[in-house]
Design a protein around this motif. Structure first.
Motif, PDB file in Angstrom:
ATOM      1  N   ILE A   1       0.582  -9.426  -3.647  1.00 14.17           N
ATOM      2  CA  ILE A   1      -0.639  -8.533  -4.342  1.00 14.17           C
ATOM      3  C   ILE A   1      -0.393  -7.013  -4.501  1.00 14.17           C
ATOM      4  N   GLN A   2      -0.091  -6.975  -5.906  1.00 13.18           N
ATOM      5  CA  GLN A   2       0.429  -5.401  -6.099  1.00 13.18           C
ATOM      6  C   GLN A   2      -0.629  -4.686  -6.933  1.00 13.18           C
ATOM      7  N   TYR A   3      -1.164  -3.703  -6.374  1.00  9.86           N
ATOM      8  CA  TYR A   3      -2.324  -3.135  -6.966  1.00  9.86           C
ATOM      9  C   TYR A   3      -1.985  -2.291  -8.201  1.00  9.86           C
ATOM     10  N   THR A   4      -2.707  -2.443  -9.387  1.00  6.23           N
ATOM     11  CA  THR A   4      -2.275  -1.506 -10.375  1.00  6.23           C
ATOM     12  C   THR A   4      -3.593  -1.081 -11.054  1.00  6.23           C
TER      13      THR A   4
ATOM     14  N   PHE B   1       0.964  -1.293  -0.159  1.00  3.24           N
ATOM     15  CA  PHE B   1      -0.058   0.023   0.055  1.00  3.24           C
ATOM     16  C   PHE B   1       0.916   1.162  -0.034  1.00  3.24           C
ATOM     17  N   SER B   2       0.326   2.344  -0.753  1.00  3.65           N
ATOM     18  CA  SER B   2       1.175   3.305  -0.846  1.00  3.65           C
ATOM     19  C   SER B   2       1.191   4.096   0.299  1.00  3.65           C
ATOM     20  N   PRO B   3       2.138   4.872   1.009  1.00  3.85           N
ATOM     21  CA  PRO B   3       2.001   5.615   2.136  1.00  3.85           C
ATOM     22  C   PRO B   3       1.350   6.960   1.966  1.00  3.85           C
TER      23      PRO B   3
ATOM     24  N   PRO C   1      -8.474   0.086 -10.341  1.00  5.13           N
ATOM     25  CA  PRO C   1      -7.382  -0.621  -9.395  1.00  5.13           C
ATOM     26  C   PRO C   1      -7.701  -1.981  -9.156  1.00  5.13           C
ATOM     27  N   LYS C   2      -6.640  -2.971  -9.479  1.00  5.23           N
ATOM     28  CA  LYS C   2      -6.986  -4.393  -9.399  1.00  5.23           C
ATOM     29  C   LYS C   2      -5.580  -5.107  -8.954  1.00  5.23           C
ATOM     30  N   GLY C   3      -5.852  -6.025  -8.146  1.00  7.71           N
ATOM     31  CA  GLY C   3      -4.500  -6.744  -7.400  1.00  7.71           C
ATOM     32  C   GLY C   3      -3.952  -7.728  -8.304  1.00  7.71           C
ATOM     33  N   ALA C   4      -2.818  -7.304  -8.852  1.00 10.05           N
ATOM     34  CA  ALA C   4      -2.027  -8.539  -9.566  1.00 10.05           C
ATOM     35  C   ALA C   4      -1.603  -9.465  -8.791  1.00 10.05           C
ATOM     36  N   MET C   5      -1.768 -10.918  -8.847  1.00 12.29           N
ATOM     37  CA  MET C   5      -1.266 -11.814  -7.918  1.00 12.29           C
ATOM     38  C   MET C   5       0.195 -12.285  -8.596  1.00 12.29           C
TER      39      MET C   5
ATOM     40  N   VAL D   1      -7.440   7.683   3.605  1.00 10.30           N
ATOM     41  CA  VAL D   1      -8.193   6.879   4.225  1.00 10.30           C
ATOM     42  C   VAL D   1      -9.174   6.022   3.112  1.00 10.30           C
ATOM     43  N   GLU D   2      -9.810   6.449   2.572  1.00  6.91           N
ATOM     44  CA  GLU D   2     -10.699   6.094   1.713  1.00  6.91           C
ATOM     45  C   GLU D   2     -10.038   5.093   0.544  1.00  6.91           C
ATOM     46  N   GLU D   3      -8.883   5.343  -0.137  1.00  4.09           N
ATOM     47  CA  GLU D   3      -8.001   4.457  -0.842  1.00  4.09           C
ATOM     48  C   GLU D   3      -7.357   3.297  -0.227  1.00  4.09           C
ATOM     49  N   LEU D   4      -6.994   3.506   1.094  1.00  5.52           N
ATOM     50  CA  LEU D   4      -6.511   2.481   1.813  1.00  5.52           C
ATOM     51  C   LEU D   4      -7.451   1.569   2.075  1.00  5.52           C
ATOM     52  N   SER D   5      -8.593   1.832   2.885  1.00  4.13           N
ATOM     53  CA  SER D   5      -9.688   1.062   3.194  1.00  4.13           C
ATOM     54  C   SER D   5     -10.305   0.370   1.827  1.00  4.13           C
ATOM     55  N   ALA D   6     -10.377   1.039   0.662  1.00  2.00           N
ATOM     56  CA  ALA D   6     -11.088  -0.029  -0.332  1.00  2.00           C
ATOM     57  C   ALA D   6     -10.005  -1.100  -0.798  1.00  2.00           C
ATOM     58  N   GLN D   7      -8.641  -0.962  -0.792  1.00  2.00           N
ATOM     59  CA  GLN D   7      -7.960  -1.845  -0.997  1.00  2.00           C
ATOM     60  C   GLN D   7      -7.630  -2.890  -0.116  1.00  2.00           C
TER      61      GLN D   7
END
Length: 563
Positions: free
Chosen positions: A211-214, A105-107, A221-225, A111-117
């Protein structure tokens, strides 16, 4: 169509063979093998304090055991909400040793972006710091999400004693108080064990390490496995394109954010493979980066074009000894030819352009470090990586001979798929008659007879002008030839007659007083009729992503918001 797998092998300019195998290898086995080979060598240099491979492995073991005692284990998703600090590396490898999955997660997330991912990934525990820029956000997410626990570290604890005291006394405003909450564990408490505990066996080919979000090719935004093998293969691939591998000092400046896949592979994992040293900086500041290179005699610096430009523009550049710097790898955005030429002339280091995606674990291709490269291209594929061009309208067909096509990629570094997004997988992968699964990049390019790939543009960025397709990057490349233009982005603006019309947005070099009209009148005669811009808009700044590359998506959003 030129087939890169048969046509240009004799022109391959990277060291070693392109057609080779990378046996399955877990990230934990990779790390432990390097620590066994270089136990006393420094892995991390953090603002004057060094951590050896043995110390870092011990820290990772303690993280794994501490997490296990808290009830976490294989398959759990554990998040890193951290800047470039030693805690990141210990936690990263500790989570992997546990058999769990790292979620980056990016520093800079809200709050909304972090909560969603967090919700999308099912993250159960989050590592962060007692920094005022991080902890308050993490606490709000702890209260509003399914996260069960925070592990909170201290920057002061990672510093040399004298600097640690300075940090506590004079930078207290940058530190947030850790609440007395049973859901919060201090990093020091987590690792207060002997590092001895049972750890699971890992299947490198199928166990997801990261899991790297892109945004992928759709902007959602999707999580690359990324599996253990994806990451370990890419680290080995990147290490092997360096002609100086194993021949001298390998000390890399780690200023690209570790949460980004570029740094994860090219700074962290690649350096562990080589037994090198990472000079960690928490964030990019041109003056601090120059000072760190001179102080530590760093030999390599991966970055994005805006970083290299900032270094060149810094007033202390001329007085800084950069003679140790050997190779700089540019990614994330096109590298302007004038920037490459100027940087190499002033620093004496090679600046080469490469290419990759989150879905490819970081790297697909790069220009040779020492052999002749081709500026304006993204180089040749790295070993064991296959690149083809497919039709821009139908990815199941090859691109017409001699025409640009969508770039598709296959290799051991290509992700399993997107986390919980089978629908997106169906759009992102295409299989050929031999059963090979190709990743669609969304980038349009060409491949020359020597296997060098040139990106023309992205499918989603193409501008439709009266039935013609216009590639913004081609207009931008010409704009960079104007002496007054510092940065530029070209986007499509709605037009009642032609559907869309290109418009250029630029920032100017310091001291320039060129007007948009002057730049437009210089530009348009160099373009085809359907490519000509309706205006060149001069701005004080252009939007950038979290790693510092220009963001066309954010510019479009700003212009739409302005009406």
């Amino acid at each position: 169509m030129i087939d890169p797998e048969t046509t240009w092998r004799t022109a391959y300019r990277h060291p070693g063979q392109w057609d080779r195998d990378f046996p399955p290898l877990s990230m934990t086995d990779l790390f432990e093998a390097s620590a066994a080979a270089h136990p006393e060598s420094p892995l991390i240099e953090f603002l004057g304090r060094r951590y050896s491979y043995a110390e870092t492995l011990d820290g990772a073991n303690r993280v794994a055991c501490g997490l296990a005692r808290l009830g976490y284990g294989p398959g759990d998703r554990i998040g890193l909400f951290l800047p470039n600090v030693p805690h990141y590396i210990a936690a990263y490898y500790g989570i992997l040793k546990l058999g769990a999955t790292v979620v980056n997660f990016s520093p800079l997330y809200t709050v909304e972006e972090l909560s969603a991912q967090v919700a999308d990934s099912g993250t159960r525990l989050l590592f962060t710091l007692s920094a005022s820029a991080l902890l308050p956000t993490a606490l709000k997410v702890l209260d509003a999400s399914a996260i069960e626990r925070l592990v909170v570290g201290s920057v002061a604890g990672a510093l040399p004693p004298a600097k640690s005291l300075f940090y506590r006394l004079f930078r207290g405003k940058e530190v947030a108080r850790r609440p007395d909450d049973t859901r919060i564990t201090a990093f020091s408490q987590l690792i207060a064990n002997d590092g001895t505990c049972g750890t699971p066996s890992i299947d490198p080919l199928n166990d997801v390490a990261l899991i790297q979000y892109t945004g992928g090719t759709t902007g959602v935004p999707k999580g690359a496995m990324l599996t253990h093998q994806n990451l370990s293969a890419n680290a080995r691939q990147v290490a092997e394109v360096d002609p100086q591998l194993g021949k001298g000092v390998d000390r890399i400046l780690g200023v690209l954010p570790m949460f980004h896949v570029f740094a994860n592979t090219c700074v962290l994992n690649r350096t562990v493979v080589t037994g090198g040293e990472i000079v960690l900086l928490p964030r990019f500041d041109a003056g601090q980066a120059l000072a760190a290179i001179a102080r530590t005699r760093a030999t390599a610096l991966p970055g994005v074009p805006t970083m290299y430009r900032a270094l060149l523009d810094h007033p202390k550049l001329a007085a800084t000894d950069l003679s140790s710097l050997r190779i700089c790898i540019s990614g994330g955005a096109p590298l302007p030819a004038e920037l490459k030429t100027r940087f190499e002339a002033i620093t004496g280091a090679a600046l080469v352009e490469g290419y990759g995606l989150s879905e490819s674990s970081g790297v697909v291709s790069t220009n040779p470090y020492e052999a002749a490269n081709k500026p304006g291209t993204i180089g040749q594929p790295i070993p064991a990586t296959r690149i083809r061009l497919v039709d821009k309208e139908d990815a199941t067909r090859p691109a017409p001979n001699g025409e640009p096509g969508e770039i598709v990629v296959a290799g051991p570094q290509i992700m399993l798929g997107y986390w919980n997004r089978a629908d997106a997988d169906a759009e992102t992968f295409v299989s050929d008659s031999a059963g090979t699964r190709w990743l669609r990049t969304g980038d349009v390019g060409t491949i020359d007879a020597d296997g060098f790939v040139r990106i023309v543009d992205r499918l989603k960025d193409m501008i439709a002008v009266g039935g013609f397709k216009v590639f913004p990057s081609q207009i931008e490349a010409i704009l960079y030839r104007h002496p007054a233009v510092r940065e530029t982005l070209v986007i499509g603006i709605p037009d009642t007659y032609r559907g869309e019309v290109p418009r250029a947005y630029v920032t100017l070099e310091e001291g320039s007083n060129a007007t948009g009209a002057e730049v437009r009148d210089w530009l348009n005669p160099l373009l085809g009729k359907h490519e000509r811009v309706d205006a060149v808009v001069v701005r004080l700044a252009l939007p950038k992503t979290m790693i510092g590359k220009l963001s066309r998506k954010d510019l479009v959003a700003e212009i739409m918001a302005e009406g």
